[in-house]
Design an enzyme around this catalytic site. Structure first.
Site, PDB file in Angstrom:
ATOM      1  N   ARG A  71     -22.681 -62.863   3.550  1.00 56.19           N
ATOM      2  CA  ARG A  71     -23.387 -64.134   3.572  1.00 56.19           C
ATOM      3  C   ARG A  71     -24.636 -64.010   4.432  1.00 56.19           C
ATOM      4  NH1 ARG A  71     -21.003 -67.157   6.554  1.00 56.19           N
ATOM      5  NH2 ARG A  71     -19.107 -66.001   6.968  1.00 56.19           N
ATOM      6  N   TYR A 199     -23.840 -61.472  -3.955  1.00 55.98           N
ATOM      7  CA  TYR A 199     -22.672 -61.249  -3.101  1.00 55.98           C
ATOM      8  C   TYR A 199     -21.793 -62.497  -2.948  1.00 55.98           C
ATOM      9  CZ  TYR A 199     -19.559 -61.104   0.725  1.00 55.98           C
ATOM     10  OH  TYR A 199     -18.415 -61.236   1.443  1.00 55.98           O
ATOM     11  N   LYS A 208     -17.576 -71.236  -0.374  1.00 55.40           N
ATOM     12  CA  LYS A 208     -18.141 -71.819   0.852  1.00 55.40           C
ATOM     13  C   LYS A 208     -19.123 -72.949   0.537  1.00 55.40           C
ATOM     14  CE  LYS A 208     -16.132 -68.499   3.104  1.00 55.40           C
ATOM     15  NZ  LYS A 208     -14.983 -68.671   3.967  1.00 55.40           N
ATOM     16  N   HIS A 228     -12.161 -74.860   7.169  1.00 58.01           N
ATOM     17  CA  HIS A 228     -12.109 -73.401   6.998  1.00 58.01           C
ATOM     18  C   HIS A 228     -10.761 -72.898   7.535  1.00 58.01           C
ATOM     19  CE1 HIS A 228     -14.287 -69.309   7.803  1.00 58.01           C
ATOM     20  NE2 HIS A 228     -13.726 -69.331   6.618  1.00 58.01           N
ATOM     21  N   SER A 250     -14.669 -66.147   9.763  1.00 56.87           N
ATOM     22  CA  SER A 250     -14.529 -65.136   8.712  1.00 56.87           C
ATOM     23  C   SER A 250     -14.155 -63.784   9.317  1.00 56.87           C
ATOM     24  CB  SER A 250     -15.847 -64.973   7.958  1.00 56.87           C
ATOM     25  OG  SER A 250     -16.222 -66.202   7.394  1.00 56.87           O
ATOM     26  N   CYS A 252     -11.411 -62.701  10.700  1.00 53.27           N
ATOM     27  CA  CYS A 252     -10.616 -62.710  11.936  1.00 53.27           C
ATOM     28  C   CYS A 252      -9.122 -62.754  11.623  1.00 53.27           C
ATOM     29  CB  CYS A 252     -10.988 -63.895  12.818  1.00 53.27           C
ATOM     30  SG  CYS A 252     -12.578 -63.704  13.628  1.00 53.27           S
ATOM     31  N   ASP A 279      -8.013 -69.423   3.180  1.00 52.14           N
ATOM     32  CA  ASP A 279      -9.407 -69.595   3.619  1.00 52.14           C
ATOM     33  C   ASP A 279      -9.842 -71.059   3.752  1.00 52.14           C
ATOM     34  OD1 ASP A 279     -11.878 -68.430   4.380  1.00 52.14           O
ATOM     35  OD2 ASP A 279     -12.705 -68.790   2.384  1.00 52.14           O
ATOM     36  N   ARG A 378     -14.511 -56.239  -0.259  1.00 47.46           N
ATOM     37  CA  ARG A 378     -13.567 -57.317  -0.560  1.00 47.46           C
ATOM     38  C   ARG A 378     -12.712 -57.024  -1.786  1.00 47.46           C
ATOM     39  NH1 ARG A 378     -13.770 -62.138   2.847  1.00 47.46           N
ATOM     40  NH2 ARG A 378     -15.445 -61.635   4.298  1.00 47.46           N
TER      41      ARG A 378
END
Ligand code: SAT
Ligand code: MN
Length: 598
Positions: A71, A199, A208, A228, A250, A252, A279, A378
């Site tokens: 991002r 991406y 998001k 989130h 993100s 974590c 998420d 990912r």
């Protein structure tokens, strides 16, 4: 063929067809047949590789451009009519100016390409939580990812009837020019406009951009919340299931916590963990004066590196079929994939995430190890593949939440776990979250930054209003979840982690659940309630109560400095716009720190 007669949808499509001038337009109905045909095209152009269909049935591999791997927060804008509604934590652009600028970039950008029109739902189609969207894109990769991450179906259009209550998503790769990359949200217009990226978080507009930035704004206006957060259920030996949501920035470990396998001391007693989401949580008031959460997504867009049989066997199992791998290592001889931390057998003859020849143990000219997978590589995997997916995943009413957890990546300061005294204090605890940055966003990694409720990059309106909305929700809910803060990432002076994390985080969840049931006492400290060390179950763990005490301590000096930092953050970022209740909580923290020993 057009899939609808809804004039709002048709007008929207026509406007961008006229502007972007695609050679062809194709409506996506979500059918296997259509997705297979698109995959075939993408394979023929080299955009996508087909993996070994015996070992990884239905799996695909893709590389993004080298300049387009995360991002881009610096190029993400909230384009509310008034700047004050974007607030001090977001980039803002005047909507008129933004449309003009983006339209100029988009003019003719789909010449020679096909525009795909994707009707999708966030949340189960027809459920009270569901919100619909239409994404226009020139990327087959986006179509295939959206078909995993959201509910893509012609049924969305049928449900929409002639309503204009849908989010308009416009995406084009254009030329992937970083200098002209823009991710713009227009909350008042239900519109997202994303150019020059290919991406994940920048282009899968349901995620998001919609489910957090636009939805948080909608929730503010309509009296619900878009957060989130992962959602998990812990089933106790008596069969009762307690649902917990947890907000972490993100990369974590949200996916790991959501799919946790409890240590043996718990499994043998009959404890089980079920995943509802990893998420995003949409949260509404519901029966029994409680808050209920749904996961609006339909798949997982998880970080690959570090995912393995030990750290997250459920995630690994989830990726064994119908999964798209992005920016990991590709092994041409077996048509399989690999990433750092998958196992101890890196391939000898492979291609790295850039498509260059690569092998395990490779070093650069300075002798530094060369990674094969990008740190933010990912997997996009269907939720239904997940062995521990909750039976409530599709429940249109959501699951009742007993506890909300906030957490970040902090080497020092934050203890393993503490509990907020009440909702207001909990909102304060969320607002002061700070975490070390990760590879999920472009920019430096490992720098501590304030990230309230892990929403810093995702709040679609003024963060001060967002805090007020949290406080207001608390006033409307009778049986509020308890709020906790956790930190799995405390290190010693040599940088070694002091807590084993992963499955052993169950030991902390256990304490949290016991607190929700009033089944265990706690120690009152200046920062909140903390466990008595003997109340954290250490059975089967190579850790003494003394070691545990080290991460259950909170150093008064460190916390006084932390309080100063919070004060500074509050005053410089928000000044008078910050809800007074939060300044009052800060004053209370300072007073407690001065007054009490730790
Ligand atoms: O790239 S995404 O934004 O979808 C993933 C993340 O940063 O959490
Ligand atoms: Mn995320």
């Amino acid at each position: 063929m057009e899939l609808t007669t809804n004039q709002h949808v048709l007008d929207f499509v026509k406007k961008y067809v006229d502007l972007m001038k695609p050679d062809k337009v194709e409506w996506i109905d979500g059918s296997k047949k259509q997705l297979n045909a698109l995959t075939k095209i993408a394979v023929s152009t080299g955009e996508i590789y087909k993996c070994n269909q015996k070992l990884l049935p239905g799996c695909l591999y893709h590389r993004t451009a080298v300049n387009d791997v995360a991002r881009v927060e610096g190029r993400t804008f909230i384009c509310s009519r008034e700047q004050k509604n974007a607030g001090p934590t977001n980039n803002w652009m005047d909507p008129k100016e933004a449309y003009k600028k983006l339209d100029a970039i988009a003019d003719g950008c789909m010449k020679g390409r096909t525009m795909y029109i994707i009707p999708f739902s966030m949340g189960k189609i027809g459920s009270p939580f569901a919100k619909y969207g239409i994404e226009l894109t020139d990327s087959i990769y986006v179509v295939l990812n959206m078909a995993i991450m959201t509910r893509v179906s012609a049924k969305v259009l049928a449900k929409l009837k002639d309503s204009d209550d849908f989010v308009r998503g416009i995406h084009s790769k254009v030329t992937l020019d970083e200098e002209n990359r823009y991710i713009c949200q227009f909350p008042e217009d239900n519109t997202i406009y994303s150019l020059n990226s290919g991406y994940g978080g920048n282009v899968l507009l349901g995620k998001k951009c919609f489910a957090l930035r636009i939805a948080s704004y909608q929730g503010w206006k309509e009296g619900w919340m878009a957060e989130h957060m992962l959602i998990l259920g812990v089933q106790k030996p008596d069969g009762d299931i307690k649902y917990i949501t947890a907000a972490f920035p993100s990369a974590c470990g949200k996916t790991n916590l959501a799919m946790l396998i409890p240590p043996e001391t718990y499994t043998k007693k009959g404890y089980k963990v079920f995943t509802v989401g990893d998420d995003i949580a949409w949260i509404r008031r519901g029966k029994g004066g409680m808050l209920y959460a749904v996961n609006p997504e339909n798949g997982f867009f998880g970080v690959a590196p570090g995912t393995n049989e030990k750290s997250n066997p459920n995630a690994l199992a989830t990726t064994k079929k119908d999964t798209i791998f992005t920016n990991v290592v590709y092994i041409p001889s077996t048509k399989t994939v690999w990433w750092e931390g998958l196992d101890k057998n890196p391939p000898k003859n492979a291609l790295d995430w850039k498509g260059n020849k690569w092998h395990g143990g490779m070093v650069d000219a300075d002798g530094k190890p060369v990674k094969g997978a990008h740190p933010n590589s990912r997997f996009t995997a269907p939720a239904k593949n997940c062995p521990c997916l909750s039976s409530e995943f599709e429940n249109p009413k959501g699951v009742p939440i007993s506890a909300i957890i906030f957490g970040g990546r902090r080497a020092k300061a934050a203890p393993l776990v503490y509990e907020a005294r009440d909702w207001k204090h909990g909102v304060f605890v969320g607002s002061i979250m700070a975490s070390e940055t990760t590879a999920a966003a472009a920019g430096a990694v490992g720098v501590v930054r304030h990230d309230p409720m892990a929403m810093l990059p995702f709040c679609g309106y003024n963060m001060a209003d967002y805090f007020q909305h949290w406080l207001d929700m608390g006033k409307k809910v009778k049986n509020k979840p308890k709020i906790f803060n956790v930190n799995w990432f405390r290190t010693d002076d040599e940088g070694n982690f002091l807590w084993p994390g992963f499955g052993d985080n169950m030991r902390v969840l256990d304490w949290i659940i016991q607190r929700c049931e009033d089944a265990v006492d706690a120690v009152e400290t200046p920062i909140g309630y903390m466990p008595k060390p003997e109340d954290i179950n250490l059975e089967g763990l190579d850790m003494s109560v003394e070691d545990l005490k080290k991460i259950l301590d909170c150093d008064k000096k460190v916390w006084l400095a932390e309080a100063e930092d919070i004060e500074n953050y509050y005053r410089t970022k928000f000044g008078d716009t910050l809800p007074k209740e939060l300044y009052a909580e800060l004053a209370k923290l300072k007073k407690n720190l001065r007054k009490r020993s730790m």
